[in-house]
Design an enzyme around this catalytic site. Sequence first.
Site, mmCIF file in Angstrom:
data_model
loop_
_atom_site.group_PDB
_atom_site.id
_atom_site.type_symbol
_atom_site.label_atom_id
_atom_site.label_comp_id
_atom_site.label_asym_id
_atom_site.label_seq_id
_atom_site.Cartn_x
_atom_site.Cartn_y
_atom_site.Cartn_z
ATOM 1 N N GLU A 28 51.775 64.561 -13.815
ATOM 2 C CA GLU A 28 51.509 63.518 -14.809
ATOM 3 C C GLU A 28 52.798 62.883 -15.317
ATOM 4 O O GLU A 28 53.033 62.753 -16.515
ATOM 5 C CB GLU A 28 50.672 64.092 -15.953
ATOM 6 C CG GLU A 28 49.361 64.674 -15.439
ATOM 7 C CD GLU A 28 48.407 65.140 -16.510
ATOM 8 O OE1 GLU A 28 48.854 65.529 -17.587
ATOM 9 O OE2 GLU A 28 47.188 65.129 -16.237
ATOM 10 N N ASP A 33 40.719 70.496 -14.415
ATOM 11 C CA ASP A 33 41.373 70.411 -15.720
ATOM 12 C C ASP A 33 40.476 70.858 -16.867
ATOM 13 O O ASP A 33 39.957 70.007 -17.586
ATOM 14 C CB ASP A 33 41.833 68.962 -15.952
ATOM 15 C CG ASP A 33 42.870 68.867 -17.058
ATOM 16 O OD1 ASP A 33 43.299 69.913 -17.536
ATOM 17 O OD2 ASP A 33 43.248 67.736 -17.418
ATOM 18 N N GLU A 60 39.669 70.139 -25.580
ATOM 19 C CA GLU A 60 39.871 68.757 -25.128
ATOM 20 C C GLU A 60 38.611 68.168 -24.500
ATOM 21 O O GLU A 60 38.240 67.035 -24.773
ATOM 22 C CB GLU A 60 41.030 68.738 -24.127
ATOM 23 C CG GLU A 60 41.242 67.405 -23.462
ATOM 24 C CD GLU A 60 42.390 67.419 -22.449
ATOM 25 O OE1 GLU A 60 43.068 68.454 -22.316
ATOM 26 O OE2 GLU A 60 42.598 66.386 -21.793
#
Length: 723
Positions: free
Chosen positions: A305, A379, A407
């Site tokens: 990322e 993820d 998240e």
Amino acid sequence: MLRILGVAFFALVTLPALTSPVRAEDGYDLWLRYRPIEAVAQYRPLATVIVSEGASPSLDAAKAELTRGLSGLLDKPVSAGAVADGAVVIGTPLSSPLIAGLKLPLNTLGNEGYLIRSVALNGHAVTVIAANSDIGVLYGSFAFLRLIQTRQPINRLDIASAPRLKLRLLNHWDNLDGTIERGYAGHSIFDWNKMPDYLDPRYTVMARADASVGINGISVNNVSADVWMLSSMYIGKLAALADVLRPYGIRVYVAARFSAPIELGKLKTADPADPTVQAWWKKEVDSIYRRIPDFGGFVVKANSEGQPGPRDYDRTQAEGANVIADALAPHGGIVFWRAFVYSEKDPTDRAKQAYNEFKPLDGKFRDNVFVQTKNGAIDFQPREPAHPMFGAMPKTNLALEVQITKEYLGQTTHLVYLPVLFKEILDWDTLAKGKGSTVAKVIDGSLEGHDRSAMVGVSNIGDDRNWTGAQFSQADWYGFGRLAWDPSLSADGIAREWLGMTFTNDPAFVNQVVPMMIASREAVVDYMTPLGLHHQFATSHHYGPGPWIDDLARPEWNPVYYNRADAKGLGFDRTPSGSDATAQYAPPLAKLFSGPDIPDRYLLWFQHVAWDHKMRSGRTLWDELVVHYDTGIATVAEMRKAWAVMKPYVDQQRWSQETAFLAIQEKEAQWWRDACIAYFETFSHMPMPAGHAPPPHDLAYYKAIYFPYVPGAAPHKPKDPVE
Ligand code: GCV
């Protein structure tokens, strides 16, 4: 009694046996509340005085905790004194002649284990809390208090416990400006600006909470790291924080930026093969250890990322990790090298990329490197099959990384009890060395005979008064620590402990709320991403649904990449006819996931399935999907009902907050379901199954829902506002 998905919710409620109204609480005290217990008369004679010979910061912390805990629980001052009936005698053979004289069997307990035993000492019936180290004594003291907090008998104790995993770490994703990446509990607890001169007392409370569940390390900054953290100024601040945490057995770690030799060291390169780079890491590390002698080491997110990494110099992940590991090795430091690597240039299925990159490097990492591997290959989704690297890297120390902050699980307001998810992964059988080759055995080192072992959780702690944003999110922090200490504990047992310590041990309460917590995990899977769907989240902040999103810069950032919805069906074909990601698993699993016997829960993760495919239930895929979404909502509705009748057992403040949060959860579960169905029906063109209502709005409505600001997301400029 209501039953959803085989889980019992008890609707029958007896009123709590309270003598006074339940006191208002705000959650600040976590599970260390130490409120007076009901049966003080039974327990008081068994904990009359604390006997501690010798002194050290950890022993003092143990003594202070016992004083605080016993005095609170037993509702009378319990302080230090001499051996008497009911004494609690703490120490190590080294610090305490009394303990040494007892010749206790401590040899199997290692450096952190403890023994709690009822014995006769100088003619008195006492409880000893003994260990080989002072920190073991502290852990034993917390365990002793937990026994009382959960109303276990303490008159005939013989408990020996040692952690199965040696390193039990939290990764705080806190930025130095006080924001937290994926943080949903306010700002960072670390007030770097005021350090080193002012050390917020909350650091000590956090350390007590961490130590109470055996967490023995924290990395303090975001893995997408700010190079300032390695600067002399910030290391000075960190040294002061380390002094606060040390008595609690907690070492500090830092997320290091791979390009630090350039940005901080002013070198021309960060190439790990360059001798000046090697010398720079050595110098940097030596200087850290001069100021923090027990510094833990680094966490590194490289080539992921947008982060710099060894690939920038055509070097391998192992070469990158080893240059830092070599600098740390003389000091006993560790590198946690993250396996969360996927490339913006590689067209390979993202789920395969980490394995492809790391598997050939098995055996190439230094011994003081852990390859820190997320529980799944994508993820932190509501459900993922275990990462295929577990079991496939026999010569490498693998650490399991789970996300405690939610998240992708509704963030602050959704009650999702994560130990169920953690257990699913720990108990996952990789079959790498035959049946029973669980992820727990991979990471505790026993499967391949590794001496090192670690589990890491991405922290959910912030500066909110209740630490985690929601009361029930405290259970995820608690449960992470308990499982890292002992992966064989059950999610159910941990929930019972935590509820007893955090709210009340009244069976009418615990028996009602445990099933609700356990059911909550499957609920979120059902209403967000049933049957193996994954990454269907709105862009960037991941709050709410976005299965239609297809316009992001990188293909694998788009939910359509994962759902692959088309006229034929739904799901990502990862069988040999597709990306062949199934081949990364042990052959029996590869076969299972590629074939017709695949469990429903992983179906759309591994296979592209026709809308009218007949499922085990006899329904079509389309009908089954709708049924799952609706089951998720129904479970949340039951959770709400279950909590509503718990009002008499919980103080008004905590009860009302959770009541409101559960209402939000139900509303958002409905939103998830409606939005996803509205999108998928544009491909299936199938009618809603009987008894299931169509979404109340058209797809355009759900697509237009937009949130300019959501906590935990990176700062960004939102779209222009609309009236
Ligand atoms: C710290 C996910 C999250 C990112 C996080 C990343 C990681 O992609 O959305 O916020 O970055 O994981 O684990 O490095």
